[in-house]
Design a protein around this motif. Structure first.
Motif, PDB file in Angstrom:
ATOM      1  N   ILE A 159       0.835  -1.197   0.000  1.00 51.09           N
ATOM      2  CA  ILE A 159       0.000   0.000   0.000  1.00 51.09           C
ATOM      3  C   ILE A 159       0.875   1.254   0.000  1.00 51.09           C
ATOM      4  N   GLY A 160       0.398   2.259  -0.722  1.00 51.68           N
ATOM      5  CA  GLY A 160       1.053   3.559  -0.684  1.00 51.68           C
ATOM      6  C   GLY A 160       2.234   3.725  -1.612  1.00 51.68           C
ATOM      7  N   GLY A 161       2.310   2.933  -2.659  1.00 54.06           N
ATOM      8  CA  GLY A 161       3.478   2.994  -3.535  1.00 54.06           C
ATOM      9  C   GLY A 161       3.196   3.453  -4.942  1.00 54.06           C
ATOM     10  N   GLU A 162       4.153   3.162  -5.815  1.00 52.84           N
ATOM     11  CA  GLU A 162       4.181   3.734  -7.152  1.00 52.84           C
ATOM     12  C   GLU A 162       3.561   2.869  -8.251  1.00 52.84           C
ATOM     13  N   ASN A 163       3.593   1.561  -8.098  1.00 53.10           N
ATOM     14  CA  ASN A 163       3.163   0.720  -9.220  1.00 53.10           C
ATOM     15  C   ASN A 163       1.867  -0.025  -8.926  1.00 53.10           C
ATOM     16  N   GLU A 164       1.202  -0.420 -10.003  1.00 56.88           N
ATOM     17  CA  GLU A 164       0.028  -1.261  -9.879  1.00 56.88           C
ATOM     18  C   GLU A 164       0.476  -2.719  -9.851  1.00 56.88           C
ATOM     19  N   LYS A 165      -0.330  -3.527  -9.196  1.00 53.06           N
ATOM     20  CA  LYS A 165      -0.055  -4.959  -9.064  1.00 53.06           C
ATOM     21  C   LYS A 165       1.348  -5.225  -8.508  1.00 53.06           C
ATOM     22  N   PRO A 166       1.687  -4.592  -7.377  1.00 48.25           N
ATOM     23  CA  PRO A 166       3.006  -4.819  -6.784  1.00 48.25           C
ATOM     24  C   PRO A 166       3.167  -6.269  -6.328  1.00 48.25           C
ATOM     25  N   THR A 167       4.408  -6.685  -6.248  1.00 47.35           N
ATOM     26  CA  THR A 167       4.763  -8.011  -5.764  1.00 47.35           C
ATOM     27  C   THR A 167       5.851  -7.857  -4.706  1.00 47.35           C
ATOM     28  N   TYR A 168       6.167  -8.942  -4.043  1.00 50.15           N
ATOM     29  CA  TYR A 168       7.223  -8.903  -3.028  1.00 50.15           C
ATOM     30  C   TYR A 168       8.540  -8.424  -3.638  1.00 50.15           C
ATOM     31  N   ARG A 169       8.809  -8.814  -4.857  1.00 47.30           N
ATOM     32  CA  ARG A 169      10.051  -8.438  -5.533  1.00 47.30           C
ATOM     33  C   ARG A 169       9.979  -7.077  -6.238  1.00 47.30           C
ATOM     34  N   ASN A 170       8.773  -6.534  -6.400  1.00 48.24           N
ATOM     35  CA  ASN A 170       8.620  -5.274  -7.131  1.00 48.24           C
ATOM     36  C   ASN A 170       7.474  -4.450  -6.529  1.00 48.24           C
ATOM     37  N   HIS A 171       7.813  -3.689  -5.474  1.00 44.33           N
ATOM     38  CA  HIS A 171       6.799  -2.830  -4.844  1.00 44.33           C
ATOM     39  C   HIS A 171       7.404  -1.473  -4.444  1.00 44.33           C
ATOM     40  N   PRO A 172       7.920  -0.731  -5.432  1.00 47.67           N
ATOM     41  CA  PRO A 172       8.583   0.545  -5.131  1.00 47.67           C
ATOM     42  C   PRO A 172       7.642   1.535  -4.436  1.00 47.67           C
ATOM     43  N   GLY A 173       8.091   2.018  -3.294  1.00 43.72           N
ATOM     44  CA  GLY A 173       7.335   3.004  -2.540  1.00 43.72           C
ATOM     45  C   GLY A 173       6.210   2.439  -1.690  1.00 43.72           C
ATOM     46  N   HIS A 174       5.835   1.196  -1.925  1.00 47.00           N
ATOM     47  CA  HIS A 174       4.773   0.581  -1.131  1.00 47.00           C
ATOM     48  C   HIS A 174       5.306   0.179   0.238  1.00 47.00           C
ATOM     49  N   ALA A 175       4.452   0.277   1.233  1.00 46.25           N
ATOM     50  CA  ALA A 175       4.748  -0.284   2.547  1.00 46.25           C
ATOM     51  C   ALA A 175       4.230  -1.710   2.577  1.00 46.25           C
ATOM     52  N   GLU A 176       4.884  -2.546   3.365  1.00 39.15           N
ATOM     53  CA  GLU A 176       4.315  -3.848   3.686  1.00 39.15           C
ATOM     54  C   GLU A 176       3.229  -3.554   4.707  1.00 39.15           C
ATOM     55  N   GLY A 177       1.977  -3.637   4.267  1.00 39.45           N
ATOM     56  CA  GLY A 177       0.867  -3.236   5.112  1.00 39.45           C
ATOM     57  C   GLY A 177      -0.062  -4.377   5.444  1.00 39.45           C
ATOM     58  N   ILE A 178      -1.046  -4.031   6.223  1.00 43.26           N
ATOM     59  CA  ILE A 178      -2.041  -5.011   6.621  1.00 43.26           C
ATOM     60  C   ILE A 178      -3.427  -4.383   6.533  1.00 43.26           C
ATOM     61  N   GLU A 179      -4.355  -5.145   5.989  1.00 43.12           N
ATOM     62  CA  GLU A 179      -5.761  -4.756   5.959  1.00 43.12           C
ATOM     63  C   GLU A 179      -6.443  -5.495   7.099  1.00 43.12           C
ATOM     64  N   ARG A 219      14.948  -2.735   7.014  1.00 43.13           N
ATOM     65  CA  ARG A 219      15.183  -1.324   6.720  1.00 43.13           C
ATOM     66  C   ARG A 219      14.701  -0.971   5.325  1.00 43.13           C
ATOM     67  N   GLY A 220      14.207   0.244   5.193  1.00 46.13           N
ATOM     68  CA  GLY A 220      13.757   0.747   3.906  1.00 46.13           C
ATOM     69  C   GLY A 220      12.322   1.233   3.974  1.00 46.13           C
ATOM     70  N   LEU A 221      11.906   1.928   2.946  1.00 41.53           N
ATOM     71  CA  LEU A 221      10.576   2.522   2.886  1.00 41.53           C
ATOM     72  C   LEU A 221       9.468   1.482   3.054  1.00 41.53           C
ATOM     73  N   SER A 222       9.720   0.259   2.655  1.00 37.91           N
ATOM     74  CA  SER A 222       8.728  -0.813   2.797  1.00 37.91           C
ATOM     75  C   SER A 222       8.359  -1.060   4.250  1.00 37.91           C
ATOM     76  N   TYR A 223       9.259  -0.708   5.162  1.00 38.30           N
ATOM     77  CA  TYR A 223       9.086  -1.019   6.577  1.00 38.30           C
ATOM     78  C   TYR A 223       8.726   0.202   7.411  1.00 38.30           C
ATOM     79  N   ARG A 224       8.225   1.248   6.745  1.00 37.59           N
ATOM     80  CA  ARG A 224       7.853   2.462   7.466  1.00 37.59           C
ATOM     81  C   ARG A 224       6.626   2.236   8.349  1.00 37.59           C
ATOM     82  N   SER A 225       6.484   3.120   9.304  1.00 35.06           N
ATOM     83  CA  SER A 225       5.301   3.159  10.146  1.00 35.06           C
ATOM     84  C   SER A 225       4.315   4.109   9.485  1.00 35.06           C
ATOM     85  N   ALA A 226       3.126   3.607   9.144  1.00 36.89           N
ATOM     86  CA  ALA A 226       2.152   4.437   8.428  1.00 36.89           C
ATOM     87  C   ALA A 226       0.731   4.016   8.774  1.00 36.89           C
ATOM     88  N   ILE A 227      -0.139   5.008   8.757  1.00 38.70           N
ATOM     89  CA  ILE A 227      -1.581   4.778   8.868  1.00 38.70           C
ATOM     90  C   ILE A 227      -2.180   5.338   7.576  1.00 38.70           C
TER      91      ILE A 227
END
Length: 163
Positions: A35-55, A88-96
């Motif tokens: 969630i919160g990233g640059e590309n559509e249909k992100p994957t574990y290997r390709n999710h620029p700017g997305h956080a690892e999030g939870i719904e 470490r990295g943007l994927s692991y940020r704290s976000a709401i």
């Protein structure tokens, strides 16, 4: 199910967050994703700017957004920028990921409570980002710690309630 609500948060590796939230009172379902990233249909290997999030799907008759955020701030370190322990990295940020003004207000109030408590070594760096789209992660990441009980996690309950 129509009266259930959803919340979107990120606080480091999604495996540990999901594992802890799945058993919280009022939480009826969890799903990990991007969630919160640059590309559509992100994957574990390709999710620029997305956080690892939870719904989180929750029953507002049994828990509230405020209580969800209280627990969120008890199970990850919100004072470290783009990092949870070894991750470490943007994927692991704290976000709401905010869906409306009421959520924004509650988030700001809870952040103030957490900062005022001085339980963390620094100020909360959690970003409040507008919700856009949640992309579910691949099946192998869903319920990961249920299937791999000795798998990696950096999440655990650190404090009692801030409320």
């Amino acid at each position: 199910m129509e009266s259930y609500k959803k919340a979107y948060i990120a606080g480091g590796c999604f495996w540990g967050m999901e594992d802890l939230f799945r058993v919280q009172p009022g939480v009826t379902d969890t799903e990990v994703g991007y969630i919160g990233g640059e590309n559509e249909k992100p994957t574990y290997r390709n999710h620029p700017g997305h956080a690892e999030g939870i719904e989180l799907t929750y029953d507002p008759a049994k828990t509230s957004f405020r209580e969800i955020l209280d627990y969120f701030y008890r199970v990850h370190d919100p004072s470290t920028m783009n990092r949870q322990r070894n991750d470490r990295g943007l994927s692991y940020r704290s976000a709401i990921f905010i869906q409306d003004e009421e959520e924004r207000k509650v988030a700001e109030e809870v952040i103030q409570l957490v900062n005022d408590s001085k339980r963390w070594s620094g100020k909360v760096v959690t970003t409040l980002e507008s919700f856009s789209k949640f992309w579910p992660a691949e099946p192998e990441h869903q319920d990961y710690l249920l299937r791999n009980p000795n798998g990696y996690t950096c999440h655990f309950e650190r404090f009692g309630t801030f409320l």
